[in-house]
Every structure is written in C-alpha cells, then in structure tokens.
Design a protein around this motif. Sequence first.
Motif, mmCIF file in Angstrom:
data_model
loop_
_atom_site.group_PDB
_atom_site.id
_atom_site.type_symbol
_atom_site.label_atom_id
_atom_site.label_comp_id
_atom_site.label_asym_id
_atom_site.label_seq_id
_atom_site.Cartn_x
_atom_site.Cartn_y
_atom_site.Cartn_z
ATOM 1 N N PHE A 10 0.816 -1.213 0.000
ATOM 2 C CA PHE A 10 0.000 0.000 0.000
ATOM 3 C C PHE A 10 0.854 1.269 0.000
ATOM 4 O O PHE A 10 0.471 2.274 -0.604
ATOM 5 C CB PHE A 10 -0.989 -0.006 1.169
ATOM 6 C CG PHE A 10 -2.236 -0.774 0.854
ATOM 7 C CD1 PHE A 10 -3.269 -0.179 0.139
ATOM 8 C CD2 PHE A 10 -2.364 -2.095 1.228
ATOM 9 C CE1 PHE A 10 -4.414 -0.883 -0.173
ATOM 10 C CE2 PHE A 10 -3.503 -2.813 0.930
ATOM 11 C CZ PHE A 10 -4.531 -2.216 0.214
ATOM 12 N N ALA A 11 2.001 1.229 0.661
ATOM 13 C CA ALA A 11 2.914 2.377 0.599
ATOM 14 C C ALA A 11 3.411 2.569 -0.828
ATOM 15 O O ALA A 11 3.507 3.700 -1.323
ATOM 16 C CB ALA A 11 4.091 2.178 1.557
ATOM 17 N N GLY A 12 3.708 1.469 -1.505
ATOM 18 C CA GLY A 12 4.130 1.539 -2.900
ATOM 19 C C GLY A 12 3.025 2.060 -3.802
ATOM 20 O O GLY A 12 3.273 2.885 -4.694
ATOM 21 N N LEU A 13 1.798 1.589 -3.577
ATOM 22 C CA LEU A 13 0.668 2.072 -4.381
ATOM 23 C C LEU A 13 0.421 3.560 -4.151
ATOM 24 O O LEU A 13 0.146 4.309 -5.090
ATOM 25 C CB LEU A 13 -0.594 1.263 -4.065
ATOM 26 C CG LEU A 13 -0.617 -0.174 -4.589
ATOM 27 C CD1 LEU A 13 -1.841 -0.903 -4.050
ATOM 28 C CD2 LEU A 13 -0.593 -0.190 -6.105
ATOM 29 N N GLY A 14 0.513 3.976 -2.897
ATOM 30 C CA GLY A 14 0.315 5.393 -2.591
ATOM 31 C C GLY A 14 1.387 6.266 -3.226
ATOM 32 O O GLY A 14 1.087 7.325 -3.800
ATOM 33 N N ALA A 15 2.629 5.830 -3.150
ATOM 34 C CA ALA A 15 3.719 6.603 -3.750
ATOM 35 C C ALA A 15 3.616 6.593 -5.277
ATOM 36 O O ALA A 15 3.914 7.605 -5.929
ATOM 37 C CB ALA A 15 5.066 6.044 -3.304
ATOM 38 N N ALA A 16 3.184 5.469 -5.844
ATOM 39 C CA ALA A 16 2.969 5.423 -7.296
ATOM 40 C C ALA A 16 1.845 6.376 -7.695
ATOM 41 O O ALA A 16 1.921 7.030 -8.744
ATOM 42 C CB ALA A 16 2.642 4.002 -7.739
ATOM 43 N N GLY A 17 0.834 6.478 -6.864
ATOM 44 C CA GLY A 17 -0.246 7.445 -7.114
ATOM 45 C C GLY A 17 0.269 8.869 -7.090
ATOM 46 O O GLY A 17 -0.138 9.701 -7.909
ATOM 47 N N GLY A 19 3.311 9.720 -7.846
ATOM 48 C CA GLY A 19 4.053 9.843 -9.097
ATOM 49 C C GLY A 19 3.133 10.081 -10.288
ATOM 50 O O GLY A 19 3.436 10.891 -11.176
ATOM 51 N N LEU A 20 1.994 9.397 -10.301
ATOM 52 C CA LEU A 20 1.014 9.575 -11.379
ATOM 53 C C LEU A 20 0.421 10.981 -11.350
ATOM 54 O O LEU A 20 0.269 11.623 -12.400
ATOM 55 C CB LEU A 20 -0.088 8.523 -11.259
ATOM 56 C CG LEU A 20 -1.127 8.489 -12.364
ATOM 57 C CD1 LEU A 20 -0.476 8.173 -13.701
ATOM 58 C CD2 LEU A 20 -2.210 7.476 -12.043
ATOM 59 N N ILE A 21 0.115 11.474 -10.167
ATOM 60 C CA ILE A 21 -0.423 12.840 -10.038
ATOM 61 C C ILE A 21 0.612 13.863 -10.506
ATOM 62 O O ILE A 21 0.272 14.825 -11.207
ATOM 63 C CB ILE A 21 -0.861 13.100 -8.578
ATOM 64 C CG1 ILE A 21 -2.114 12.285 -8.259
ATOM 65 C CG2 ILE A 21 -1.109 14.584 -8.336
ATOM 66 C CD1 ILE A 21 -2.507 12.291 -6.801
ATOM 67 N N ALA A 25 0.068 16.381 -13.483
ATOM 68 C CA ALA A 25 0.157 17.821 -13.206
ATOM 69 C C ALA A 25 1.196 18.496 -14.105
ATOM 70 O O ALA A 25 1.085 19.700 -14.374
ATOM 71 C CB ALA A 25 0.518 18.048 -11.738
ATOM 72 N N SER A 26 2.178 17.735 -14.576
ATOM 73 C CA SER A 26 3.191 18.315 -15.453
ATOM 74 C C SER A 26 2.769 18.279 -16.922
ATOM 75 O O SER A 26 3.559 18.625 -17.796
ATOM 76 C CB SER A 26 4.522 17.581 -15.287
ATOM 77 O OG SER A 26 4.435 16.288 -15.839
ATOM 78 N N GLY A 27 1.540 17.867 -17.172
ATOM 79 C CA GLY A 27 1.078 17.775 -18.556
ATOM 80 C C GLY A 27 1.752 16.633 -19.291
ATOM 81 O O GLY A 27 2.005 16.723 -20.490
ATOM 82 N N LYS A 28 2.054 15.575 -18.591
ATOM 83 C CA LYS A 28 2.718 14.368 -19.107
ATOM 84 C C LYS A 28 4.117 14.662 -19.661
ATOM 85 O O LYS A 28 4.611 13.947 -20.518
ATOM 86 C CB LYS A 28 1.846 13.665 -20.151
ATOM 87 C CG LYS A 28 0.559 13.118 -19.579
ATOM 88 C CD LYS A 28 -0.147 12.223 -20.554
ATOM 89 C CE LYS A 28 -1.393 11.665 -19.891
ATOM 90 N NZ LYS A 28 -2.091 10.727 -20.746
ATOM 91 N N ARG A 29 4.745 15.720 -19.126
ATOM 92 C CA ARG A 29 6.127 15.996 -19.506
ATOM 93 C C ARG A 29 7.097 15.093 -18.737
ATOM 94 O O ARG A 29 8.193 14.832 -19.203
ATOM 95 C CB ARG A 29 6.455 17.463 -19.267
ATOM 96 C CG ARG A 29 5.841 18.381 -20.339
ATOM 97 C CD ARG A 29 6.353 19.792 -20.160
ATOM 98 N NE ARG A 29 5.942 20.344 -18.872
ATOM 99 C CZ ARG A 29 4.964 21.235 -18.717
ATOM 100 N NH1 ARG A 29 4.312 21.697 -19.756
ATOM 101 N NH2 ARG A 29 4.652 21.674 -17.533
ATOM 102 N N ILE A 34 8.385 7.373 -14.091
ATOM 103 C CA ILE A 34 8.339 8.033 -12.782
ATOM 104 C C ILE A 34 7.334 7.344 -11.854
ATOM 105 O O ILE A 34 7.539 7.298 -10.642
ATOM 106 C CB ILE A 34 8.029 9.552 -12.935
ATOM 107 C CG1 ILE A 34 8.384 10.322 -11.643
ATOM 108 C CG2 ILE A 34 6.575 9.799 -13.254
ATOM 109 C CD1 ILE A 34 9.818 10.545 -11.457
ATOM 110 N N VAL A 35 6.282 6.763 -12.423
ATOM 111 C CA VAL A 35 5.256 6.106 -11.601
ATOM 112 C C VAL A 35 5.819 4.860 -10.910
ATOM 113 O O VAL A 35 5.725 4.750 -9.670
ATOM 114 C CB VAL A 35 3.999 5.791 -12.445
ATOM 115 C CG1 VAL A 35 2.974 5.034 -11.613
ATOM 116 C CG2 VAL A 35 3.397 7.075 -12.992
ATOM 117 N N PRO A 36 6.419 3.892 -11.613
ATOM 118 C CA PRO A 36 6.962 2.731 -10.886
ATOM 119 C C PRO A 36 8.162 3.077 -10.001
ATOM 120 O O PRO A 36 8.371 2.444 -8.964
ATOM 121 C CB PRO A 36 7.344 1.745 -11.987
ATOM 122 C CG PRO A 36 7.389 2.525 -13.241
ATOM 123 C CD PRO A 36 6.489 3.702 -13.063
ATOM 124 N N VAL A 37 8.940 4.088 -10.401
ATOM 125 C CA VAL A 37 10.060 4.495 -9.549
ATOM 126 C C VAL A 37 9.537 5.044 -8.222
ATOM 127 O O VAL A 37 10.050 4.703 -7.153
ATOM 128 C CB VAL A 37 10.964 5.529 -10.269
ATOM 129 C CG1 VAL A 37 11.900 6.219 -9.297
ATOM 130 C CG2 VAL A 37 11.754 4.851 -11.373
#
Length: 171
Positions: A10-17, A19-21, A25-29, A34-37
């Motif tokens: 769950f910590a990994g899922l939260g941190a991946a979330g 990363g996704l946000i 927010a960067s307009g997919k730049r 970055i999400v799995p990292v």
Amino acid sequence: MIWHLIAAVFAGLGAAGVGLILRMASGKRLPRWIVPVCGGLGMLGYQIYNEYAWFDHKQQQLPETAEVVSVEEGHMFWRPWTFAFPMTTAFTIVDQDGLAVRRTDEGRLVEFILYRFEKEYVDQVSHQAWLMNCATREILPLEGETRTPRTDEMRRIDESAPLYRAICKEA
C-alpha cells in the motif's frame, strides 16, 4: 509479517499514485517511468522506516518494570544507509519485578533473568537466569531448572555498567 507486506504494498501504491499525479500535473512531460520508480521508493521508504522503528515498537510492548541494559547496533552491506545511520539489531532487558534478592554474609545476592531480543526475519527472544553479587560485582549464569551456578563462567562487571546499575541500584 503479512501485515508488513500488505503495508509495503500500500505504501508503494500510494507513492505510485503520487508519481502519477505529478506526471499528470506536469502535462505528461515527466517520463512514464516516474510512476513505478515512485512506487518502488515508497516501498523502500516504508521498509527502512519499519526497520528503524523496530526497537521503539518493541520497547512499547514491554512492561513498565523492564529496563534496557544493552543495545546492539549493526551495519549491513545490503543496507548501505546503515553505515551512516546504524540500525538497532538486538537489545537486552532485565525485568525489575523478576529480581530475587537474598542477603548473605558476602553481601547482597540478586537472581534475575536477562531477556535478549534480536531482530531477524522472525524476532528471536532468548532468556538466561543469572546471579550477581552486588558487593563484589561478580556475575555468573545459572543453568537449568535447578538453576545450578556455572562458576567457570563467572566474571566481574564494572560499576558503571548499565546491568550493574539496574540490578544493584538499591545496594
């Protein structure tokens, strides 16, 4: 152990979330990786926190009368951060309620049990009965149910040792 695995996931899922946000927010730049990292860093961060919080967590589970007399810290090459910040790997306590005090001509004799907690895959707890002469600062282990003294392993401890102060502070 299963709860730590669930918490790490769950910590990994939260941190991946997070990363996704950040990516959205960067307009997919930001790159997709970055999400799995972020997920991996979240899991690693939880595991590091859990390892360093082990000693405090175990101390909270002990009775009020338990007194820590030694703490061992260790370094592990597969955990390189432990070279900068050593991690507690074991500690020893004595329970003040379990002291059996006898007065003799030689001085005050205290029989007690030392409990040793070791951080491993599954926490290890061992105990050993001991006898200490507070006047001479001699300590020796007691063996078996009959608590036979093992005089061949007798040793003298220093007055400033935390074990001596915990056992003989009333002397």
